[in-house]
Structure formats: C-alpha cells, structure tokens
Scaffold this motif. Sequence first.
Motif, PDB file in Angstrom:
ATOM      1  N   HIS A 119      60.037  31.762  69.417  1.00  0.00           N
ATOM      2  CA  HIS A 119      61.383  31.245  69.202  1.00  0.00           C
ATOM      3  C   HIS A 119      61.446  29.755  69.530  1.00  0.00           C
ATOM      4  CE1 HIS A 119      62.976  35.336  68.766  1.00  0.00           C
ATOM      5  NE2 HIS A 119      62.136  35.659  69.738  1.00  0.00           N
ATOM      6  N   PRO A 120      61.563  28.906  68.506  1.00  0.00           N
ATOM      7  CA  PRO A 120      61.732  27.469  68.755  1.00  0.00           C
ATOM      8  C   PRO A 120      63.137  27.190  69.268  1.00  0.00           C
ATOM      9  CG  PRO A 120      61.862  27.918  66.413  1.00  0.00           C
ATOM     10  CD  PRO A 120      61.511  29.214  67.073  1.00  0.00           C
ATOM     11  N   ILE A 121      63.358  25.950  69.706  1.00  0.00           N
ATOM     12  CA  ILE A 121      64.628  25.653  70.377  1.00  0.00           C
ATOM     13  C   ILE A 121      65.088  24.227  70.095  1.00  0.00           C
ATOM     14  CG2 ILE A 121      63.465  24.953  72.518  1.00  0.00           C
ATOM     15  CD1 ILE A 121      65.713  26.191  74.084  1.00  0.00           C
ATOM     16  N   ALA A 122      64.620  23.630  68.993  1.00  0.00           N
ATOM     17  CA  ALA A 122      64.909  22.227  68.717  1.00  0.00           C
ATOM     18  C   ALA A 122      66.235  22.002  67.994  1.00  0.00           C
ATOM     19  CB  ALA A 122      63.777  21.608  67.901  1.00  0.00           C
ATOM     20  N   THR A 123      66.840  23.061  67.462  1.00  0.00           N
ATOM     21  CA  THR A 123      68.108  22.923  66.748  1.00  0.00           C
ATOM     22  C   THR A 123      69.146  23.869  67.344  1.00  0.00           C
ATOM     23  OG1 THR A 123      67.667  24.642  65.092  1.00  0.00           O
ATOM     24  CG2 THR A 123      66.843  22.406  64.628  1.00  0.00           C
ATOM     25  N   LEU A 124      70.396  23.641  66.994  1.00  0.00           N
ATOM     26  CA  LEU A 124      71.482  24.483  67.490  1.00  0.00           C
ATOM     27  C   LEU A 124      71.267  25.935  67.091  1.00  0.00           C
ATOM     28  CD1 LEU A 124      74.302  24.858  68.762  1.00  0.00           C
ATOM     29  CD2 LEU A 124      75.270  24.329  66.512  1.00  0.00           C
ATOM     30  N   GLU A 125      70.938  26.161  65.828  1.00  0.00           N
ATOM     31  CA  GLU A 125      70.769  27.529  65.341  1.00  0.00           C
ATOM     32  C   GLU A 125      69.622  28.233  66.052  1.00  0.00           C
ATOM     33  OE1 GLU A 125      73.101  25.133  62.693  1.00  0.00           O
ATOM     34  OE2 GLU A 125      71.063  24.816  63.456  1.00  0.00           O
ATOM     35  N   GLU A 126      68.536  27.506  66.305  1.00  0.00           N
ATOM     36  CA  GLU A 126      67.395  28.094  67.013  1.00  0.00           C
ATOM     37  C   GLU A 126      67.766  28.452  68.451  1.00  0.00           C
ATOM     38  OE1 GLU A 126      63.867  25.712  64.549  1.00  0.00           O
ATOM     39  OE2 GLU A 126      64.557  24.997  66.498  1.00  0.00           O
ATOM     40  N   ARG A 224      57.375  39.529  76.277  1.00  0.00           N
ATOM     41  CA  ARG A 224      58.439  40.159  75.494  1.00  0.00           C
ATOM     42  C   ARG A 224      59.220  39.107  74.712  1.00  0.00           C
ATOM     43  NH1 ARG A 224      60.449  45.035  77.482  1.00  0.00           N
ATOM     44  NH2 ARG A 224      62.128  44.813  75.959  1.00  0.00           N
ATOM     45  N   VAL A 225      59.361  37.898  75.297  1.00  0.00           N
ATOM     46  CA  VAL A 225      60.034  36.789  74.620  1.00  0.00           C
ATOM     47  C   VAL A 225      59.146  35.556  74.748  1.00  0.00           C
ATOM     48  CG1 VAL A 225      62.078  35.316  74.492  1.00  0.00           C
ATOM     49  CG2 VAL A 225      62.317  37.723  75.182  1.00  0.00           C
ATOM     50  N   THR A 226      58.797  34.966  73.610  1.00  0.00           N
ATOM     51  CA  THR A 226      57.971  33.752  73.607  1.00  0.00           C
ATOM     52  C   THR A 226      58.808  32.600  73.086  1.00  0.00           C
ATOM     53  OG1 THR A 226      55.949  35.017  73.229  1.00  0.00           O
ATOM     54  CG2 THR A 226      55.875  32.661  72.730  1.00  0.00           C
ATOM     55  N   VAL A 227      58.926  31.544  73.900  1.00  0.00           N
ATOM     56  CA  VAL A 227      59.713  30.371  73.542  1.00  0.00           C
ATOM     57  C   VAL A 227      58.744  29.256  73.166  1.00  0.00           C
ATOM     58  CG1 VAL A 227      61.515  28.765  74.263  1.00  0.00           C
ATOM     59  CG2 VAL A 227      61.451  31.082  75.229  1.00  0.00           C
ATOM     60  N   TRP A 228      58.941  28.655  71.992  1.00  0.00           N
ATOM     61  CA  TRP A 228      58.026  27.635  71.459  1.00  0.00           C
ATOM     62  C   TRP A 228      58.681  26.255  71.579  1.00  0.00           C
ATOM     63  CZ3 TRP A 228      53.203  29.095  70.054  1.00  0.00           C
ATOM     64  CH2 TRP A 228      52.375  28.108  69.489  1.00  0.00           C
ATOM     65  N   THR A 229      58.134  25.416  72.450  1.00  0.00           N
ATOM     66  CA  THR A 229      58.744  24.098  72.672  1.00  0.00           C
ATOM     67  C   THR A 229      57.798  22.949  72.337  1.00  0.00           C
ATOM     68  OG1 THR A 229      58.014  23.815  74.984  1.00  0.00           O
ATOM     69  CG2 THR A 229      60.015  25.124  74.600  1.00  0.00           C
ATOM     70  N   THR A 230      56.696  23.225  71.707  1.00  0.00           N
ATOM     71  CA  THR A 230      55.694  22.191  71.479  1.00  0.00           C
ATOM     72  C   THR A 230      55.777  21.631  70.066  1.00  0.00           C
ATOM     73  OG1 THR A 230      53.317  21.707  71.516  1.00  0.00           O
ATOM     74  CG2 THR A 230      53.957  23.921  70.839  1.00  0.00           C
ATOM     75  N   GLY A 231      55.867  20.328  69.964  1.00  0.00           N
ATOM     76  CA  GLY A 231      55.824  19.660  68.672  1.00  0.00           C
ATOM     77  C   GLY A 231      57.169  19.520  67.992  1.00  0.00           C
ATOM     78  N   PHE A 232      57.387  18.338  67.410  1.00  0.00           N
ATOM     79  CA  PHE A 232      58.597  18.081  66.632  1.00  0.00           C
ATOM     80  C   PHE A 232      58.202  17.584  65.246  1.00  0.00           C
ATOM     81  CE2 PHE A 232      60.149  17.752  70.967  1.00  0.00           C
ATOM     82  CZ  PHE A 232      61.328  18.475  70.894  1.00  0.00           C
ATOM     83  N   GLY A 233      58.984  17.956  64.265  1.00  0.00           N
ATOM     84  CA  GLY A 233      58.777  17.474  62.904  1.00  0.00           C
ATOM     85  C   GLY A 233      60.053  16.842  62.390  1.00  0.00           C
ATOM     86  N   VAL A 234      59.973  16.197  61.253  1.00  0.00           N
ATOM     87  CA  VAL A 234      61.155  15.581  60.641  1.00  0.00           C
ATOM     88  C   VAL A 234      61.355  16.156  59.241  1.00  0.00           C
ATOM     89  CG1 VAL A 234      60.902  13.450  61.964  1.00  0.00           C
ATOM     90  CG2 VAL A 234      59.834  13.629  59.727  1.00  0.00           C
ATOM     91  N   PRO A 235      62.585  16.166  58.741  1.00  0.00           N
ATOM     92  CA  PRO A 235      62.821  16.628  57.370  1.00  0.00           C
ATOM     93  C   PRO A 235      62.039  15.800  56.361  1.00  0.00           C
ATOM     94  CG  PRO A 235      64.884  16.462  58.584  1.00  0.00           C
ATOM     95  CD  PRO A 235      63.834  15.823  59.443  1.00  0.00           C
ATOM     96  N   ASP A 236      61.693  16.413  55.245  1.00  0.00           N
ATOM     97  CA  ASP A 236      60.877  15.720  54.240  1.00  0.00           C
ATOM     98  C   ASP A 236      61.718  15.037  53.161  1.00  0.00           C
ATOM     99  OD1 ASP A 236      61.835  17.925  52.903  1.00  0.00           O
ATOM    100  OD2 ASP A 236      59.901  18.557  52.091  1.00  0.00           O
TER     101      ASP A 236
END
Length: 399
Positions: A119-126, A224-236
Amino acid sequence: MTENIDVVVIGGGYAGVMAANRLMQRDDVTVTLVNPRPTFVHRIRLHQLATGSDGAVVAYEDVLHQGVRLVTDTVTRIDTAGRRTTLAGGTTIGYDYLVYAVGSGSADPRVPGAAEFAHPIATLEEAERLRSVLDAEPGEPAVTVVGGGTLGIEVAGELAEAGRAVTLVCGEVLGPYLHPRVRRSVAKRLTGLGVTVLEGPDTKVTAVTRDAVRLGGGRELPSRVTVWTTGFGVPDLAARSGLSTDALGRLLTDETLTSVDDVRIVAAGDSAAPSDLPLRMSCQSAGPLGAHAADTVLNRIAGRLPADISVGFFGLCVSVGRRAATVQLASKDDHAKRFAIGGRLALKVKESSYAGLLKHLSDEARKPGSHTWPFKDGKRRQLVEAKRGEAAATAERAA
C-alpha cells in the motif's frame, strides 16, 4: 485597453497554489488552476491521515486567492503549438502562459507483488485506502513499512505509537539523508517505540505477497499489512505532450524554470528539473519554486528578463511518533550537517511547519507577491556551470 493574459496552472499542490496566488499581482492576468480534486491536500500530513491521528484535507478557500478560477479536472495533454490544454472531461482551456506544477506521486515499485499487495501512501487516495485497510484489520496485525526515508520513519513511528507491531525495512540505511550521528538518535527513538528496524544490503525487498515480505538475504517477514514508502515518480504529462524531460519524467527547464522547448511554459515543484539538476522533492522547495515560476511569468509579461533560481534548504524535519521529532540541520545547498535539534523544540518546529506551510499560501493569497524565502543557495551557479562545461567537453570529443 490592456489585453487580458490567460495563465493556466496545472496542479493544485504547494507549488501550484503558490504560483497561482502570486500571479494575481496583475489585474490584466486571469489565472485558472486545474486540479483533479476540489480540495487542497496537505501532503505532509498524509501519514497522519493514514494512521488515523489527523486529517490532511484543506478547503481551497483557505489557501487560494478568491480571484483564481479553480477547475476540478485532469489535464491529459498540452498542445504547445495551439497553446491549449485538453482535459479528461473533454473540454479545452487556452493559455498565454502555462505553469507546470503537476507534483509527484508513488513510483512504480518494480518489485514482484508490490503493486498488488503493498500500500503506497504518496497521494490522498492511497492514504485513505491504507487507513481503511488498517481499520479493517482486527487486533494488532504485523505491519511492515518498506523504505527508511522520512515518510517511512514517520509512518512507522505513528503506527507503533498507536500500538501496532511494526517492522521498518530500510533496504540500505535508515534515513539516508540524515547525518550518522542524527541517524543513531532517530533509530533509538524508533526502537523505544517498539519498531524493529532492519538495515543493510540484505534488507532489500525482493517480493511481496499477501501475507509476507521477502528480503534479499533470503529472510521472509510475516506481514498482514505492507506499507510502501520508497520512491517517488512524476506524471508523464510533459513527455506525452512532446516536451523534454529528465529520466524521471520531470520537465527540463533552464535556471529561470522556463521549459527548454517553450518559453511560454514554466515549471515548479517536484515536476521541475532546472538544468537537469533538480532540487530535492520537498515542501521546502515547492513554495519557493512556485513563487519563482510566477515571477518568471510576470517578468516575461512585463518584458523583463527573469532571474535564475536560488533556493536553499535549512534541513529536514522528521517526526517519530506524535511526541518526538528531529530537525536535521543542513547547508543551504542541502547537505546534512552533524547538528540537529531534538526534544520539545524539535517537536515544536515540526508541528509549526504544518501550520506554517498553509500560512505561507494563505498570506500570498491575501497579499500576492509578499512571499519571501530567506534560504539562498550560493553554490548552485557553480554546479550549473560545471555541468555545462562537462556537456561542452563531451560534445567536443564526440565531434
């Protein structure tokens, strides 16, 4: 009669809102801000939203100049020849100048199973999805946070303080930006909260399953829950629109933040790569870059030469739970020093940063052109000149 000038700002984050507000200095400029959401996301609070300790949504009326037209939609293409943006809803908006402030989000993890089970966490929806997942888990399930950067540290601290059993998998070192002395202090605080911190080359994640995380050293962690916080990308968006970008997809600009392809397009924030030497993705640089982007547009409208950027840093604030924080001090060219602020003062600095960022935006909305940034990077010009020299030498050898 003065001809009206239309400026479209793509992206309503820290950089985009700052730029839109600052552009309102001129009565003959009409500013349209296009953003996918009708509310402002206070991004540095997303880890708190995900863990349930606070919110991260702010009404645009609180941070955006009342004269800025807000359009809730997504830009799918920029027509540079026709100076028009195409929106997902099917309409188009023309512009005389465009501020490209699309921000950043989660990068493609490129680890088997991560896209499906982490589960990423970089956006509101995430962040909202992660909160729902955590709320749905009974008892105290094992939580693995992947990524030892600032976001990973903050998520791990919040979850542990809330009573979760947390393992923080760093991949390499904990807090790679931090000075070693400061890193040890942060590690001690995490351990005190009950976080298991795993560092070193054998802690790189090689696969994620529904109930486990596999590491390079052959170890498998129940999760049971994996949170993914590594790496950021930008829209293309820039690349899809035929504009030059760096390897990550950020818009290539000169030192005034003007696109190398189009003098009518100016970038700001995480999606800008001035001289192919982008600044650290952060809220610290987003506001000043947004202000500078607006100044570049206003200078071009007035027939003046825009200035080069000079954005320095003061360091890095990282919270470790809700009752502790560390402020890593840095040189203005963004290199960590051995000095840091801890204790109650650091916590006060961290907490004040949440309100301070919003205040910068609301103050600029109230009085466009008032925002200033006291930290200047006097070494950047040397880096830019050195890069140009290397490029010239490479071109000469190739010839």
